[in-house]
Motif scaffolding. Structure first.
Motif: not given
Lengths: 250, 250
Positions: A36-44
């Motif tokens: 599985v390709r991790l394509r984005e990460a966000r921290v909120v």
């Protein structure tokens, strides 16, 4: 085609610098291992409108979304309510989650704050928490997990078998003591010859020596190996000594 | 009001799990120190459309945006071109950046790949790189920095004096050995009495003991101190022993 994923890290403590996130790297590695390709990460931060907007943006774009943090018993734990809101479903007291908490807490210790951890969006499938019982949940393609690293890791171990992975990713890392700028032109040409591979260049400074790690990654193992051999030849021609390692994440 | 900020981490290596990001926490701490609130972070791969979209989304929402990664000499270093595209300006060879590279590299070693590091969007103001000279740049409210941690840190040291900070953030962390669920109701009431403070609850497991760190953070130091004292009283009433530490990030 490989399935794609995003990670959503929820918590003021990461954005204040108080806590260094330790979950993103772990999830990234685990997903690489199943193709599985991790394509984005966000921290909120712990703010409803931010969490709802991020959940909806990410679940529309990627095969899977993994959230960490904000599912404990205190007032700043609002992830479950926000995911319910993002999906437009009710937040309900889940009987199975209540039963797990009842087994975990000694009589009289399961107060209303702790029972909040049994509030799960309607339709959510529980994610086991073998450490402290309070479960995470899956709703659609969104997997909601704890932020405490050892609990998150145990939850992820339980989730991975549920996921449809993709073709195995293969990687070779070719390190050498040449400068990035010395090898850049040949590396760019190599990338042009192998458009299906991801070729990355990562300079390092270790034990007093500068060098660069060149990572070749793709699902066609023969092509990865062939490109790594080409690259070894390029490095030798430029006067360097290639040092190859094998992996899935590079 | 405190200025706000976002961090944009650019690089496949973070998303593959190969490299653990070490920059977000450092930037978060540095911003806390000058009263800038980090409100969001994103990690995106080395893909033009992703970088352009993230730069434009973040620069419209926050006072400052800090990017890390993708400004080296290799084909996968596309940050400068993407920022130019996001702003709709040309990417130009910057004479001052060329002069810095000329001073850094021995004669004959400043090849075309390395000269790419002198390509700066029109209107960009250089950010010094005391480690390896290739500069970052500021364009509007976007600060473009290297991904290698020691270079990023040196660049940030140079940037901080340029930023308009905000009211100093004050924090008290009150740790105790009570369970989160034991103190949750009182903590929620404390938050309601102090809506201007950010109150966070972070469970931990250390040296064989469970406990919780309760963080109170805000710009009114007197209120932070008063709330921490209230919280100490609450903890003692519940049979715990409060342990207070002082900081800016909690």
């Amino acid at each position: 085609m490989n399935p794609t994923a995003a990670v959503l890290v929820i918590g003021n403590e990461i954005l204040s610098g108080r806590t260094k996130d330790a979950n993103l790297g772990h999830i990234a590695e685990a997903l690489s291992g199943i193709g599985v390709r991790l394509r984005e990460a966000r921290v909120v931060p712990d703010l409803e409108e931010e969490i709802v907007a991020a959940v909806n943006a990410l679940r529309a774009r990627y095969t899977y979304v993994f959230t960490t943090g904000g599912i404990g018993p205190t007032h700043d734990d609002i992830t479950s309510a926000c995911v319910a809101k993002a999906f437009g479903v009710a937040l309900e007291r889940n009987p199975e989650a209540v039963a797990r908490l009842e087994r975990h807490y000694a009589s009289g210790h399961l107060n209303e704050a702790r029972l909040r951890m049994a509030n799960i969006p309607a339709g959510g499938v529980l994610i086991d928490n073998p450490i402290s019982q309070a479960p995470g949940f899956q709703l659609g393609n969104v997997f909601v997990m704890a932020g405490v690293p050892n609990i998150m890791q145990a939850m992820l171990d339980g989730i991975l078998p549920r996921l449809a992975g993709g073709p195995q990713l293969h990687a070779r890392t070719v390190a050498c003591e040449l400068g990035e700028g010395v090898i850049a032109a040949e590396l760019s040409a190599l990338q042009d010859r192998h458009p299906d591979l991801e070729i990355g260049s990562y300079p390092y400074f270790r034990h007093g020596f500068f060098g660069v790690s060149l990572v070749l990654r793709g699902t066609n193992e023969e092509e990865v190996i062939a490109a790594a051999e080409e690259l070894g030849g390029i490095i030798r021609q430029l006067g360097g000594t290639p040092n190859v390692t094998i992996g899935t994440k590079g």
